[in-house]
Design an enzyme around this catalytic site. Structure first.
Site, PDB file in Angstrom:
ATOM      1  N   GLY A   1      17.339  42.889 -25.975  1.00  0.00           N
ATOM      2  CA  GLY A   1      17.293  41.568 -26.586  1.00  0.00           C
ATOM      3  C   GLY A   1      18.332  40.600 -26.049  1.00  0.00           C
TER       4      GLY A   1
ATOM      5  CB  ALA B   1      20.048  37.629 -19.216  1.00  0.00           C
TER       6      ALA B   1
ATOM      7  CG  ASN C   1      18.733  37.215 -15.474  1.00  0.00           C
ATOM      8  OD1 ASN C   1      18.581  36.698 -16.571  1.00  0.00           O
ATOM      9  ND2 ASN C   1      17.779  37.890 -14.858  1.00  0.00           N
TER      10      ASN C   1
ATOM     11  CB  CYS D   1      13.591  38.647 -21.441  1.00  0.00           C
ATOM     12  SG  CYS D   1      14.148  39.879 -22.647  1.00  0.00           S
TER      13      CYS D   1
ATOM     14  CG  ASN E   1      11.585  41.206 -16.768  1.00  0.00           C
ATOM     15  OD1 ASN E   1      11.921  42.283 -17.268  1.00  0.00           O
ATOM     16  ND2 ASN E   1      12.215  40.084 -17.016  1.00  0.00           N
TER      17      ASN E   1
END
Lengths: 257, 313
Positions: free
Chosen positions: B72, B46, B99, B130, B192
């Site tokens: 994170g 990401a 992403n 997330c 996810n």
């Protein structure tokens, strides 16, 4: 080159309380060079436990094509590893990480090796390679208690070796830093591996000296892809180093302990 | 005939296997093991607008058949992604699915617009699921209206098709999928991780510094299969399936459930060679099952009139 191999167990023995010495044979040994590097071991054939276990190389023997790792039985993965018999195979990925810089110790100079508990094993290969280069090696090994002590004689083969136990049941009573102080141990370079409080104490006690520390952190992939084992870099909010692929050995001050 | 080829919006893939976002970094680590051009695509980790350090350690904990992570969204930020990571990946003949994540709608839109223009980015994966960040992430992925609005805004600015990554941490994933489809998404990626926790019996405290983490690995596969089975029957946009894939057999299971391509995540940590191994294993498995093309398998578990699978052996 990093490789993956089903290495063959040459021997395994209990050398201290819950502490095992496992010797493996395979072509991967020829890739192993640096003391302080580690291998990532898959103990189970199944998905439980799922992940590999990072274990430090303790001894590399290119002639015999064997390497030795010493580990402590802690959880499910290491418990499975204790069951391995000679002739069994173990799924190994490695060698991984960057080890102790040998060149930091001048030939004829003095290297102080400081190990704590299960952090002691990688210092053995380091002692061997330093001694071979003509470096004077002094080792200080700390353990919780007498039952946990291992490799005292093996280290003594490369130089003066002091052992300390937390409860005084073997060697000096107290911590490795107490021994360094009491014996007024001098060094040109210090190499250490062990629990973080010990590493922190050494870094604080010897600021601005060449001190190299091997860190331990929970890992996922072991190759730098998962970002599980990162640590901060001093003076930055976002800068980081990965213990697995940038380390596990860092110069004191390079990362936040 | 390339029997492993699949076609999805923006993605003509030589095979349907791609590493999942967050489980492959930006490719550099795995390029030391094999030529990344063998992959169908790569879902890179990401990207947020600014660099992010992520959560304190420990960030991973194991569970039977799985692992919890709370990284994170650590990443070097949009600029470095555009200047270094994506250009580096251009040496490989492989489409990139970028992403993207953010703490605000504006951040998502800004990152989407910029990264979708990179020459090797063929699609975006909108990360609204997330579970490990306090702001953004899953906050956008649990309320259908919020997810739909974000999808619409990102679609407006993106130069490439937009896939939305669904969270399994919802009571009605079908309602979520439909809302996102109506907002104009070109495809879905799912699932996810599931929010979980482990507690250290010695300290009595959670193992992860973040407390909770996302569960992945073979343990979550049945949930992923069930959710793809439900969602693929309710929407007409394609699904890239993920959740515990380790083998070629797992890949077929995802196709039968309704996926049109798959991503391999946690298994990369266990075996860095898992993606090329699966790609190499698939043709023999198709032979064994009498399947000409893998695309025939999409949704076979629920399609009426679909031929049952006969084993030649």
């Amino acid at each position: 080159m990093i490789g993956r191999e089903r290495m063959t167990v040459a021997s395994q023995r209990l050398i201290a309380e819950r502490t095992y010495e496992l010797t493996l044979s395979g072509r991967l040994v020829q890739e192993m060079r640096q003391p302080g590097q580690f291998v990532h071991v898959k103990a189970a054939a199944s998905a439980d436990p799922l992940l590999r276990r990072p274990l430090s190389l303790c001894h590399i023997d290119h002639k015999q094509g064997q390497c030795t790792i010493i580990y402590r039985q802690e959880g499910k993965g290491t418990a499975l590893l204790t069951q391995k018999q000679p002739g069994d195979t173990v799924d190994v990925l490695g060698p991984l990480g960057n080890g102790f810089p040998l060149e930091a110790a001048p030939a004829g100079g003095r290297a102080l090796l400081v190990g704590g508990g299960i952090g002691v094993p990688p210092l053995y290969e380091l002692a061997k390679q330093l001694a071979k280069r003509g470096v004077k090696v002094v080792s200080v090994l700390g353990f919780q208690t007498k039952a946990a002590v291992f490799y005292e004689e093996e280290f003594a083969a490369f130089g003066k070796t002091y052992v300390a136990t937390d409860d005084g049941s073997h060697g000096a009573c107290g911590r490795v830093t107490d021994v360094i102080e009491a014996r007024s141990l001098e060094f040109d370079v210090l190499y250490a591996c062990g629990p973080k409080p010990m590493l922190r104490a050494l870094a604080e006690r010897f600021p601005n000296r060449p001190v190299y520390l091997s860190l331990e952190e929970r890992m996922g992939c072991g190759v730098g892809a998962c970002f599980a084992c990162v640590c901060h870099v001093p003076g930055s909010e976002t800068a980081y180093k990965k213990v697995c692929s940038d380390g596990p050995v860092f110069r004191a001050g390079e990362v936040v302990l | 005939m390339n029997r492993l080829a699949v076609e999805l919006p923006g993605l003509s893939l030589k095979n349907p296997i791609m590493p999942a976002s967050g489980c492959f970094g930006f490719g550099r680590e795995y390029a030391q093991f094999y030529d990344l051009s063998v992959l169908g695509a790569i879902m890179i980790k990401a990207t947020t607008k600014e660099p992010r350090f992520g959560n304190p350690t420990p960030r991973v904990a194991e569970t039977p058949g799985g692992m919890l992570n709370a990284i994170g969204l650590q990443n070097p930020g949009l600029d470095k992604m555009l200047e270094e990571e994506l250009p580096w990946l251009e040496q490989f003949d492989v489409p990139i699915i970028a992403n993207i994540a953010g703490s605000t709608v504006e951040e998502y839109v800004e990152v989407a617009e910029a990264i979708s223009k990179a020459p090797n980015v063929h699609a975006l994966e909108l990360n609204i699921s997330c579970p490990n960040v306090k702001k953004g992430g899953i906050a956008f992925g649990t309320v259908p209206d919020v997810a739909a609005e974000l999808t619409r805004l990102v679609k407006e600015v993106s130069a490439v098709p937009v896939y939305v990554k669904l969270s399994p941490n919802v009571t009605d994933i079908v309602a979520m999928a439909k809302a996102i489809e109506q907002a104009g998404a070109d495809g879905l990626t799912m699932i996810n991780t599931l929010v979980g926790m482990r507690i250290d019996v010695k300290t009595g405290r959670p193992i992860l510094a973040n407390g909770t983490g996302g569960l992945s690995g073979p343990a979550v596969k049945p949930i992923a299969i069930r959710m793809i089975y439900e969602v693929s029957q309710a929407v007409s946009i394609p699904i890239i399936g993920m959740g515990g894939i380790q083998t070629a057999e797992d890949v077929l299971e995802f196709f039968y459930a309704g996926a049109s391509a798959v991503a391999v995540g946690t298994a990369n940590f266990v075996d860095p060679f898992v993606c090329p191994t699966i790609i190499a294993d698939l043709p023999a498995l198709l032979d064994e099952l009498g399947i000409d093309r893998i695309s025939e398998c999409i949704g076979r578990s629920w399609k009426t009139g679909a031929h049952a699978v006969h084993c030649r052996a």
